[in-house]
Design an enzyme around this catalytic site. Structure first.
Site, PDB file in Angstrom:
ATOM      1  N   CYS A 113      -0.428   0.331   6.300  1.00  0.00           N
ATOM      2  CA  CYS A 113      -0.952  -0.761   7.730  1.00  0.00           C
ATOM      3  C   CYS A 113      -1.596  -1.524   7.089  1.00  0.00           C
ATOM      4  O   CYS A 113      -2.185  -1.613   6.128  1.00  0.00           O
ATOM      5  CB  CYS A 113      -1.616   0.293   8.801  1.00  0.00           C
ATOM      6  SG  CYS A 113      -0.274   0.910   9.133  1.00  0.00           S
ATOM      7  N   ASP A 114      -1.795  -2.246   7.751  1.00  0.00           N
ATOM      8  CA  ASP A 114      -2.784  -3.869   7.050  1.00  0.00           C
ATOM      9  C   ASP A 114      -3.241  -4.411   8.534  1.00  0.00           C
ATOM     10  O   ASP A 114      -1.968  -4.840   9.401  1.00  0.00           O
ATOM     11  CB  ASP A 114      -2.623  -4.688   5.667  1.00  0.00           C
ATOM     12  CG  ASP A 114      -4.023  -5.292   5.464  1.00  0.00           C
ATOM     13  OD1 ASP A 114      -4.194  -4.910   5.149  1.00  0.00           O
ATOM     14  OD2 ASP A 114      -3.804  -6.275   6.130  1.00  0.00           O
ATOM     15  N   SER A 115      -4.422  -4.748   9.045  1.00  0.00           N
ATOM     16  CA  SER A 115      -4.436  -6.094   9.966  1.00  0.00           C
ATOM     17  C   SER A 115      -4.651  -7.338  10.256  1.00  0.00           C
ATOM     18  O   SER A 115      -5.835  -7.185   8.819  1.00  0.00           O
ATOM     19  CB  SER A 115      -4.996  -5.371  11.580  1.00  0.00           C
ATOM     20  OG  SER A 115      -4.494  -3.987  11.490  1.00  0.00           O
ATOM     21  N   LYS A 119       1.019  -1.537  -0.213  1.00  0.00           N
ATOM     22  CA  LYS A 119      -0.553   0.071  -0.001  1.00  0.00           C
ATOM     23  C   LYS A 119       1.177   1.579   0.221  1.00  0.00           C
ATOM     24  O   LYS A 119       0.320   2.299  -0.846  1.00  0.00           O
ATOM     25  CB  LYS A 119      -0.728  -0.423   1.380  1.00  0.00           C
ATOM     26  CG  LYS A 119      -1.709  -1.006   1.242  1.00  0.00           C
ATOM     27  CD  LYS A 119      -2.755  -0.849   2.239  1.00  0.00           C
ATOM     28  CE  LYS A 119      -3.801  -1.955   2.678  1.00  0.00           C
ATOM     29  NZ  LYS A 119      -4.670  -3.015   4.114  1.00  0.00           N
ATOM     30  N   GLY A 147       0.399  -4.761  10.528  1.00  0.00           N
ATOM     31  CA  GLY A 147       1.945  -4.749   9.958  1.00  0.00           C
ATOM     32  C   GLY A 147       1.601  -3.086   9.078  1.00  0.00           C
ATOM     33  O   GLY A 147       0.623  -2.397   9.304  1.00  0.00           O
TER      34      GLY A 147
END
Length: 204
Positions: free
Chosen positions: A74-76, A53, A111
């Site tokens: 970010c990613d979850s 991203k 992340g």
């Protein structure tokens, strides 16, 4: 003039976290193809998605005139017993997920990818992952159906929003609580420091 802080996301929760900390981000959704990344390892998965991203936005900015900016991606995901869970596909899926999650302990991975663009045209990047243990309560089937009917869990990794109605069904957390919302603020401060950026320089 404040340095540019760009959030490669349209997440209202992440934007609010930054705003509450005095940072007004420019939100630029990356439209990154998340299905292009597959991994059974939750930390590797969220790190890969986060840098994907951030890279999309950084490349767009690099095509314009050289500038100073920091791009955050970010990613979850939630993992329970080694199984990765993202956003639920449907209300019925969300109900099934909650019936499975209640009384269990999950691990919420987020992340974080930072790309610093320098006026020289060069850049540098950092990628980190934070994990918080989430101890779920035991809501009744009626409570689960009511929660899913509210629509809140349908838009959240892990099928709950800690900053919303979902907080009622979380017994306790072990680790960073903002990480569960989608962005570990302590980790962000540390990463900016590694890039020789003082987080207070972004305060509006």
């Amino acid at each position: 003039m404040l340095p540019r802080f760009i959030l490669a996301s349209q997440s209202p929760a992440r934007r609010r976290l930054l705003q509450q900390a005095g940072i007004e981000p420019e939100c630029m959704p990356s439209q990154f193809d998340e299905d292009s990344i597959q991994s059974p390892n939750p930390s590797h998965l969220v790190e890969s998605l986060a840098i994907g991203k951030a890279t999309v936005i950084a490349q767009k900015l690099a095509k314009s005139s050289p500038q100073s900016a920091v791009v955050l991606g970010c990613d979850s995901v939630l993992a329970i017993n080694g199984e990765i869970h993202g956003k639920p596909d449907s209300p019925s899926h969300a109900i099934e997920r909650w019936q499975y999650m209640r009384g269990r302990v999950g691990e919420l991975y987020t992340g974080h990818a930072l790309i610093q663009l320098l006026p020289t045209g060069s850049s540098r990047q950092l990628v980190r992952c934070a994990m918080t243990q989430v101890h779920f309560a035991q809501p009744t089937d009626r409570q689960i159906r009511a929660y899913v009917a509210s629509g809140e869990p349908l838009h959240c990794a892990g099928c709950f929003a800690l900053e919303g109605k979902g907080s009622l069904f979380i017994e306790r957390l072990q680790g960073c609580h903002t990480n569960v919302i989608g962005l570990s603020m302590p980790l962000l401060r540390q990463m900016l420091g590694e890039m020789d950026c003082d987080v207070t320089a972004f305060w509006r």
